[in-house]
Design a protein around this motif. Structure first.
Motif, PDB file in Angstrom:
ATOM      1  N   LEU A   5      44.343   8.140  47.246  1.00 38.66           N
ATOM      2  CA  LEU A   5      43.632   6.917  47.635  1.00 38.66           C
ATOM      3  C   LEU A   5      44.573   5.765  47.986  1.00 38.66           C
ATOM      4  CD1 LEU A   5      40.692   7.081  45.078  1.00 38.66           C
ATOM      5  CD2 LEU A   5      40.693   7.747  47.488  1.00 38.66           C
ATOM      6  N   LEU A   6      45.867   6.060  48.092  1.00 38.53           N
ATOM      7  CA  LEU A   6      46.813   5.025  48.521  1.00 38.53           C
ATOM      8  C   LEU A   6      46.594   4.737  49.992  1.00 38.53           C
ATOM      9  CD1 LEU A   6      49.272   3.197  47.960  1.00 38.53           C
ATOM     10  CD2 LEU A   6      50.702   5.108  48.717  1.00 38.53           C
ATOM     11  N   GLN A  56      36.990  -0.702  46.167  1.00 42.99           N
ATOM     12  CA  GLN A  56      37.109  -0.262  44.786  1.00 42.99           C
ATOM     13  C   GLN A  56      37.656   1.171  44.773  1.00 42.99           C
ATOM     14  OE1 GLN A  56      33.378   0.147  42.728  1.00 42.99           O
ATOM     15  NE2 GLN A  56      34.349  -0.132  40.730  1.00 42.99           N
ATOM     16  N   GLY A  57      38.646   1.406  43.927  1.00 45.71           N
ATOM     17  CA  GLY A  57      39.272   2.723  43.835  1.00 45.71           C
ATOM     18  C   GLY A  57      40.495   2.884  44.713  1.00 45.71           C
ATOM     19  N   SER A  58      40.670   2.002  45.690  1.00 47.68           N
ATOM     20  CA  SER A  58      41.847   2.070  46.561  1.00 47.68           C
ATOM     21  C   SER A  58      43.111   1.791  45.762  1.00 47.68           C
ATOM     22  CB  SER A  58      41.763   1.030  47.684  1.00 47.68           C
ATOM     23  OG  SER A  58      40.710   1.295  48.562  1.00 47.68           O
ATOM     24  N   VAL A  72      49.007   0.004  42.096  1.00 47.23           N
ATOM     25  CA  VAL A  72      47.829  -0.411  41.337  1.00 47.23           C
ATOM     26  C   VAL A  72      46.560   0.154  41.965  1.00 47.23           C
ATOM     27  CG1 VAL A  72      48.923  -2.544  40.491  1.00 47.23           C
ATOM     28  CG2 VAL A  72      47.563  -2.603  42.597  1.00 47.23           C
ATOM     29  N   GLU A  73      45.546   0.290  41.119  1.00 42.26           N
ATOM     30  CA  GLU A  73      44.221   0.745  41.555  1.00 42.26           C
ATOM     31  C   GLU A  73      43.264  -0.434  41.469  1.00 42.26           C
ATOM     32  OE1 GLU A  73      40.728   3.874  40.157  1.00 42.26           O
ATOM     33  OE2 GLU A  73      42.382   3.412  38.793  1.00 42.26           O
ATOM     34  N   VAL A  74      42.497  -0.673  42.525  1.00 43.52           N
ATOM     35  CA  VAL A  74      41.501  -1.740  42.538  1.00 43.52           C
ATOM     36  C   VAL A  74      40.299  -1.295  41.714  1.00 43.52           C
ATOM     37  CG1 VAL A  74      39.992  -3.140  43.989  1.00 43.52           C
ATOM     38  CG2 VAL A  74      42.268  -2.495  44.822  1.00 43.52           C
ATOM     39  N   LEU A  75      39.911  -2.111  40.738  1.00 44.38           N
ATOM     40  CA  LEU A  75      38.844  -1.741  39.820  1.00 44.38           C
ATOM     41  C   LEU A  75      37.481  -2.329  40.168  1.00 44.38           C
ATOM     42  CD1 LEU A  75      40.727  -2.039  36.414  1.00 44.38           C
ATOM     43  CD2 LEU A  75      40.300   0.021  37.781  1.00 44.38           C
ATOM     44  N   ASP A  76      37.463  -3.502  40.774  1.00 45.48           N
ATOM     45  CA  ASP A  76      36.180  -4.155  41.021  1.00 45.48           C
ATOM     46  C   ASP A  76      35.745  -3.995  42.473  1.00 45.48           C
ATOM     47  OD1 ASP A  76      38.166  -5.825  41.950  1.00 45.48           O
ATOM     48  OD2 ASP A  76      37.633  -7.520  40.697  1.00 45.48           O
ATOM     49  N   ARG A  88      41.360  -9.840  42.437  1.00 49.15           N
ATOM     50  CA  ARG A  88      40.775  -8.518  42.207  1.00 49.15           C
ATOM     51  C   ARG A  88      41.401  -7.966  40.939  1.00 49.15           C
ATOM     52  NH1 ARG A  88      38.807  -5.933  46.877  1.00 49.15           N
ATOM     53  NH2 ARG A  88      37.812  -4.500  45.413  1.00 49.15           N
ATOM     54  N   PHE A  89      40.589  -7.356  40.104  1.00 52.13           N
ATOM     55  CA  PHE A  89      41.137  -6.702  38.927  1.00 52.13           C
ATOM     56  C   PHE A  89      41.741  -5.374  39.345  1.00 52.13           C
ATOM     57  CE2 PHE A  89      38.387  -9.625  36.602  1.00 52.13           C
ATOM     58  CZ  PHE A  89      39.284 -10.062  35.641  1.00 52.13           C
ATOM     59  N   VAL A  90      42.978  -5.147  38.903  1.00 53.74           N
ATOM     60  CA  VAL A  90      43.691  -3.919  39.218  1.00 53.74           C
ATOM     61  C   VAL A  90      44.259  -3.320  37.936  1.00 53.74           C
ATOM     62  CG1 VAL A  90      44.274  -4.629  41.581  1.00 53.74           C
ATOM     63  CG2 VAL A  90      45.872  -5.123  39.714  1.00 53.74           C
ATOM     64  N   ARG A  91      44.404  -2.011  37.975  1.00 59.46           N
ATOM     65  CA  ARG A  91      45.029  -1.274  36.861  1.00 59.46           C
ATOM     66  C   ARG A  91      46.347  -0.716  37.363  1.00 59.46           C
ATOM     67  NH1 ARG A  91      44.519   4.454  34.916  1.00 59.46           N
ATOM     68  NH2 ARG A  91      43.291   4.744  36.788  1.00 59.46           N
TER      69      ARG A  91
END
Length: 154
Positions: A5-6, A56-58, A72-76, A88-91
């Motif tokens: 998903l990158l 979201q998920g990207s 990082v992964e986009v969460l919201d 944006r919240f990222v993990r």
């Protein structure tokens, strides 16, 4: 790590250009952060409302000072506005928070090209001219690029 998903790359900077953005210490000083048990989630800042472009998920590769510092992964699903910035919240999926970041490898080694988007906006990696020059179909395309990056991250 799964890089399927990158899609995005974003250059990040601190307001104080002599400091690194999104270090572990700096993240811990922010509001609405989780940084425990191997999980780090924080609000990634964007100057413009194009913060909604990554879905979201990207996954987003974050660079600063010509170094790759985070994946990082986009969460919201949508950005929120705070103090004139969009967030944006990222993990964090990949980073080396304990290393001296001045000694990190140049981003061109990780990517096989130097992306050079320095405006702070998210960019689709496949649309970057230097990506196209290096990773066109004869060079394997986007799937080979992601495998190359994964090999360099591990």
């Amino acid at each position: 790590m799964d890089l399927s998903l990158l899609k995005w790359i974003k250059c990040v900077t601190d307001d104080d250009k002599t400091k690194w953005a999104y270090t572990r210490q700096r993240i811990r000083e922010m509001d609405n952060v989780i940084d425990e048990n191997g999980v780090t989630i924080f609000p990634l800042g964007f100057k413009h409302n194009n913060a909604d472009d990554p879905k979201q998920g990207s996954l987003i590769a974050l660079t600063q000072r010509a170094k790759l510092t985070h994946i990082v992964e986009v969460l919201d699903q949508k950005s929120y506005d705070k103090d004139g910035w969009f967030h944006r919240f990222v993990r964090v999926l990949w980073w080396n928070p304990e290393l001296e970041w001045d000694n990190l490898t140049h981003r061109s080694v990780y990517f096989g090209f130097d992306p050079w988007p320095m405006d702070g906006n998210p960019h689709i990696i496949e649309n970057l001219p230097k990506y196209k020059n290096r990773w066109n179909q004869e060079a394997g395309g986007f799937e080979d690029f992601k495998q190359y990056l994964l090999k360099n991250l591990t």
